[in-house]
Design an enzyme around this catalytic site. Sequence first.
Site, mmCIF file in Angstrom:
data_model
loop_
_atom_site.group_PDB
_atom_site.id
_atom_site.type_symbol
_atom_site.label_atom_id
_atom_site.label_comp_id
_atom_site.label_asym_id
_atom_site.label_seq_id
_atom_site.Cartn_x
_atom_site.Cartn_y
_atom_site.Cartn_z
ATOM 1 N N GLY A 1 -6.736 -3.417 10.598
ATOM 2 C CA GLY A 1 -6.402 -2.982 9.303
ATOM 3 C C GLY A 1 -6.458 -4.233 8.025
ATOM 4 O O GLY A 1 -6.549 -5.335 8.519
ATOM 5 N N LEU B 1 -3.918 -5.284 6.248
ATOM 6 C CA LEU B 1 -2.826 -6.355 6.497
ATOM 7 C C LEU B 1 -2.974 -6.909 7.625
ATOM 8 O O LEU B 1 -2.756 -8.195 8.033
ATOM 9 C CB LEU B 1 -1.654 -5.698 6.214
ATOM 10 C CG LEU B 1 -0.160 -6.436 6.284
ATOM 11 C CD1 LEU B 1 -0.363 -7.833 5.404
ATOM 12 C CD2 LEU B 1 0.854 -5.725 5.837
ATOM 13 N N TYR C 1 4.626 10.825 1.797
ATOM 14 C CA TYR C 1 4.284 9.524 2.317
ATOM 15 C C TYR C 1 5.506 8.590 2.105
ATOM 16 O O TYR C 1 5.905 8.091 3.214
ATOM 17 C CB TYR C 1 3.404 8.764 1.548
ATOM 18 C CG TYR C 1 3.120 7.210 1.653
ATOM 19 C CD1 TYR C 1 2.658 6.843 3.078
ATOM 20 C CD2 TYR C 1 3.159 6.318 0.682
ATOM 21 C CE1 TYR C 1 2.745 5.345 3.288
ATOM 22 C CE2 TYR C 1 2.985 4.938 0.986
ATOM 23 C CZ TYR C 1 2.789 4.622 2.269
ATOM 24 O OH TYR C 1 2.776 3.278 2.333
ATOM 25 N N LYS D 1 8.004 7.293 5.313
ATOM 26 C CA LYS D 1 8.225 5.947 5.544
ATOM 27 C C LYS D 1 9.650 5.333 5.152
ATOM 28 O O LYS D 1 10.110 4.665 6.072
ATOM 29 C CB LYS D 1 7.263 5.034 4.430
ATOM 30 C CG LYS D 1 5.983 4.959 4.551
ATOM 31 C CD LYS D 1 5.588 4.302 5.716
ATOM 32 C CE LYS D 1 5.332 2.774 5.457
ATOM 33 N NZ LYS D 1 4.806 2.041 6.651
#
Length: 289
Positions: free
Chosen positions: A10, A12, A125, A129
């Site tokens: 990905g 990051l 989202y 999280k």
Amino acid sequence: MTVAVIGANGQLGADVVAAFRNAGKATAQLTHADLDISSLEWTRKTLSSVRPSIIVNTAAMHNVENCEKESLRAYEVNALGARNLSIVARELEAKLVHVSTDYVFDGSKKRPYVESDPATPLNVYGNTKLAGEAFIRETAEKYFIVRTSALYGRNPCRAKGGRNFVDLMLKLAGERDELRVVDDEVVSPTSTTELAKQIAELIRGDHYGLYHATAEGSCSWYEFARTIFEITNTKVNLNIADPNEFPAKVPRPKYSVLENQGLKKLGLNSFASWQEGLTRYLATSYCAA
Ligand SMILES: NC(=O)c1ccc[n+]([C@@H]2O[C@H](COP(=O)([O-])OP(=O)(O)OC[C@H]3O[C@@H](n4cnc5c(N)ncnc54)[C@H](OP(=O)(O)O)[C@@H]3O)[C@@H](O)[C@H]2O)c1
């Protein structure tokens, strides 16, 4: 000592792998094909065979609109996935780094959020999280939750179709007569290279807990675009989009600036201003090419 990086291909994750390699650490690069964090058994099986002493989770379902449409799946990945990793990290006695988001806040504070501020997300989202963070606090023993914001890096963001904001602006500048960008969402654009280095530094110690980790300072998306064009000396007709010109399909915080208070208290904050991070990104990604 092996560092298992989840989401290693990905945006990051690839820079986290590079940061640990540069620090001389062995890394296990785990992609979605190697494990799905929403499955406890699969997570346990894969990580038990690696036996890492550090697990860095960059994996998430973080396309905000998809999370809204598939809320159960978002919960499975972002909340239960974090729980599964906490369970396995505890079993393996490994440190767990979990990347979270500025979208846990609703934006009403209008001043930089510190770690102790109450989080009240606006969308699926952010809620999933935040639930992931709660599972980690409850289940993991040696954990670092690292909230960040508005990432850009050399590796494509897989959840958002590949091109980051910086690259998109430069591409569109070459294609259009005029660009219009919103000025009413304020963030701290953060380079994944800088964040990865910060994570590698933070986990050297044992000051476990919740950390905000973003570039210093803040800007609107319009100001970010203007600075991209100034640094690259790109001639473009850039204007502020009218209010409601790009109506958001999903509610998002209008202000999600994070203060790296926890890192600063430890004397570990390594972030420069967002302008400096951007300048370095442009120098390495464009000028050197
Ligand atoms: N991007 C931003 O602006 C931003 C801002 C704040 C916080 N964050 C957080 O930063 C983290 C990294 O973001 P990023 O931009 O690097 O995202 P990215 O490029 O989309 O990378 C996410 C990685 O996770 C993998 N993945 C997704 N679901 C998975 C699952 N169930 N099990 C295992 N792997 C899975 C993806 O693989 P596939 O693509 O193959 O599914 C991908 O390799 C995320 O936790 C995100 O919530 C991002």
